[in-house]
Write a protein that holds these residues in place. Structure first.
Motif, PDB file in Angstrom:
ATOM      1  N   ASP A   1      38.603  22.728  34.422  1.00 33.22           N
ATOM      2  CA  ASP A   1      38.781  22.058  35.705  1.00 33.22           C
ATOM      3  C   ASP A   1      38.110  22.907  36.769  1.00 33.22           C
ATOM      4  O   ASP A   1      38.490  24.065  36.983  1.00 33.22           O
ATOM      5  CB  ASP A   1      40.277  21.888  35.997  1.00 33.22           C
ATOM      6  N   ALA A   2      37.090  22.345  37.428  1.00 35.30           N
ATOM      7  CA  ALA A   2      36.336  23.112  38.431  1.00 35.30           C
ATOM      8  C   ALA A   2      37.229  23.605  39.557  1.00 35.30           C
ATOM      9  O   ALA A   2      36.965  24.651  40.164  1.00 35.30           O
ATOM     10  CB  ALA A   2      35.206  22.259  38.990  1.00 35.30           C
ATOM     11  N   ALA A   3      38.292  22.871  39.850  1.00 35.40           N
ATOM     12  CA  ALA A   3      39.185  23.265  40.944  1.00 35.40           C
ATOM     13  C   ALA A   3      40.093  24.423  40.546  1.00 35.40           C
ATOM     14  O   ALA A   3      40.534  25.198  41.404  1.00 35.40           O
ATOM     15  CB  ALA A   3      40.021  22.070  41.388  1.00 35.40           C
ATOM     16  N   LYS A   4      40.385  24.542  39.259  1.00 33.37           N
ATOM     17  CA  LYS A   4      41.259  25.618  38.780  1.00 33.37           C
ATOM     18  C   LYS A   4      40.870  25.959  37.345  1.00 33.37           C
ATOM     19  O   LYS A   4      41.290  25.308  36.393  1.00 33.37           O
ATOM     20  CB  LYS A   4      42.728  25.206  38.844  1.00 33.37           C
ATOM     21  N   LEU A   5      40.032  26.979  37.202  1.00 32.44           N
ATOM     22  CA  LEU A   5      39.559  27.362  35.881  1.00 32.44           C
ATOM     23  C   LEU A   5      40.706  27.930  35.050  1.00 32.44           C
ATOM     24  O   LEU A   5      41.589  28.611  35.579  1.00 32.44           O
ATOM     25  CB  LEU A   5      38.439  28.400  36.010  1.00 32.44           C
ATOM     26  N   PRO A   6      40.717  27.652  33.739  1.00 34.36           N
ATOM     27  CA  PRO A   6      41.819  28.131  32.897  1.00 34.36           C
ATOM     28  C   PRO A   6      41.825  29.640  32.761  1.00 34.36           C
ATOM     29  O   PRO A   6      40.781  30.294  32.870  1.00 34.36           O
ATOM     30  CB  PRO A   6      41.553  27.444  31.551  1.00 34.36           C
ATOM     31  N   GLU A   7      42.995  30.182  32.478  1.00 31.25           N
ATOM     32  CA  GLU A   7      43.187  31.628  32.495  1.00 31.25           C
ATOM     33  C   GLU A   7      44.260  32.019  31.488  1.00 31.25           C
ATOM     34  O   GLU A   7      45.251  31.309  31.299  1.00 31.25           O
ATOM     35  CB  GLU A   7      43.646  32.031  33.901  1.00 31.25           C
ATOM     36  N   VAL A   8      44.058  33.156  30.814  1.00 28.66           N
ATOM     37  CA  VAL A   8      45.115  33.760  30.002  1.00 28.66           C
ATOM     38  C   VAL A   8      45.864  34.743  30.896  1.00 28.66           C
ATOM     39  O   VAL A   8      45.251  35.654  31.461  1.00 28.66           O
ATOM     40  CB  VAL A   8      44.540  34.502  28.776  1.00 28.66           C
ATOM     41  N   VAL A   9      47.162  34.544  31.041  1.00 32.51           N
ATOM     42  CA  VAL A   9      47.970  35.437  31.877  1.00 32.51           C
ATOM     43  C   VAL A   9      48.935  36.220  30.993  1.00 32.51           C
ATOM     44  O   VAL A   9      49.264  35.800  29.878  1.00 32.51           O
ATOM     45  CB  VAL A   9      48.744  34.655  32.964  1.00 32.51           C
ATOM     46  N   ASP A  10      49.385  37.359  31.500  1.00 36.29           N
ATOM     47  CA  ASP A  10      50.315  38.206  30.757  1.00 36.29           C
ATOM     48  C   ASP A  10      51.698  37.553  30.777  1.00 36.29           C
ATOM     49  O   ASP A  10      52.366  37.510  31.806  1.00 36.29           O
ATOM     50  CB  ASP A  10      50.355  39.599  31.391  1.00 36.29           C
TER      51      ASP A  10
END
Length: 364
Positions: free
Chosen positions: A62-71
């Motif tokens: 999603d260009a508005a909110k790129l995916p992320e791996v979080v702790d």
């Protein structure tokens, strides 16, 4: 028949963290669940291995909110070499849980600490089978300078270039400017060890070189300045051969630029206008086969394993010039690598299965 347990490894410490996470979304959504049990292992930007959610929608691009791996507080405990292959997770409360015995790891990491041979060496030490490139081909192709050296040594055509290290730019910028002038403008200025067009600029003349160098050196202390080849941008997807056979090449695809100067990060992943991905490319039979053969030879030149996308230019005179190899190319469902194999008769799910099976067969 018992399912094969696959640890899907994604995220990572590079600037391509979000693209790797988006690739994971595609893979988690398409992998054959009848054949494979999946353990999603994310790597945070800080390098922490965590047990992630098996939820493709969580990692949608999603260009508005790129995916992320979080702790999330979990910690993956890898098995030791020479013992069993049991993957474990330590929870926040201190408890340790056995997850499963891992049959194979599918690393879908882009950039440094993932596509550069480091994670491959780590898995080799643990004696865990894995899909995709090995240590040597990953390391070679991550560094565009040494990739070109290896290709040239095999007599394969690459665009002329100058390699500039940060220390030389700081001490002899005028000398560098003179060398680049001798190449001839326009030139592309790119970090030697970054991907997805991160830090890449096109310098149309000498007045734009310094800013292009600044942008590239912000990503890496080694930079390539390459002649801007005029030609069609063609890409061919390569798969390792089976049973000692030669590498397999897909039908080639083409990047068609309309209003965009080059195929940059926004055009590749964020739906930016001005660049279209077309596969199969409109080529003659002779052009198609020559490009496929150059792709095979390039893969062999770097001792390729698993897969690679080979990017070339097809000039108006009919010459095929190699731009670069990517040993973990963009692998979202809309990326060129899967699209080329889909156009060649393989589904996205079948392509994932083939990569996994190649990794298992190589270990055996």
């Amino acid at each position: 028949m018992a399912r094969t347990t696959v640890a899907v490894l994604f995220g990572g410490r590079s600037s391509e963290h979000s693209i790797s996470s988006a690739t994971a979304g595609g893979v988690l959504g398409a992998i054959d669940r009848d054949r494979y049990r999946v353990i999603p292992v994310g790597i945070t930007r800080e390098g922490v291995f965590v047990l992630e959610q098996d939820d493709p929608a969580r990692f949608a691009l999603d260009a508005a909110k790129l995916p992320e791996v979080v702790d999330n507080g979990t910690r993956i405990l890898w098995p030791s070499a020479g013992g069993d292959r049991t993957l474990r997770v330590a929870r926040e409360d201190g408890s340790v849980e056995d997850i499963a015995d891992v049959d194979v790891v599918l690393p879908i990491l882009h950039g440094l600490h993932g596509e550069d041979g480091t994670i491959q060496g780590f898995l080799d030490i643990l004696e865990l089978p894995y899909a995709g490139g090995g240590v040597l081909d990953s390391a070679l192709c991550m560094d565009k300078h040494f990739m070109k050296v290896a290709l040239q040594a095999e007599g394969l055509p690459v665009s002329p270039w100058v390699t500039v290290r940060a220390a030389r730019w700081a001490s002899d910028a005028d000398g560098v400017r003179a060398e680049v002038e001798s190449l001839g403008y326009p030139v592309f200025v790119k970090p030697a060890r970054a991907g997805s067009s991160v830090g890449v600029s096109k310098a149309h003349d000498a007045s734009e070189l310094d800013e292009a160098m600044r942008v590239a050196l912000a990503e890496d202390d080694k930079v390539l300045v390459e002649v801007g080849i005029v030609g069609r941008e063609i890409e061919v997807a390569i798969l390792e051969g089976r049973d000692g056979g030669r590498p397999r090449a897909s039908l080639p695809g083409e990047i068609v630029l309309t209003t965009r100067e080059f195929y940059d990060f926004e055009g590749k992943y964020l739906g930016g206008e001005g660049a279209d991905v077309v596969c199969p490319a409109t080529l003659t039979d002779d052009e198609t086969e020559r490009i496929r053969e150059v792709g095979r030879r390039a893969f062999e030149a770097v001792d390729g394993r698993g897969l690679a996308r080979v990017d070339v230019f097809l000039t108006s005179g009919g010459d095929v010039v190699i731009n670069e190899l990517n040993t973990m190319p963009g692998f979202t469902p809309i990326s060129m690598y899967p699209k080329c194999w889909i156009a060649s008769g393989m589904t996205y799910a079948e392509l994932i299965s083939e990569l996994i099976e190649l990794g298992i067969a190589r270990a055996a």
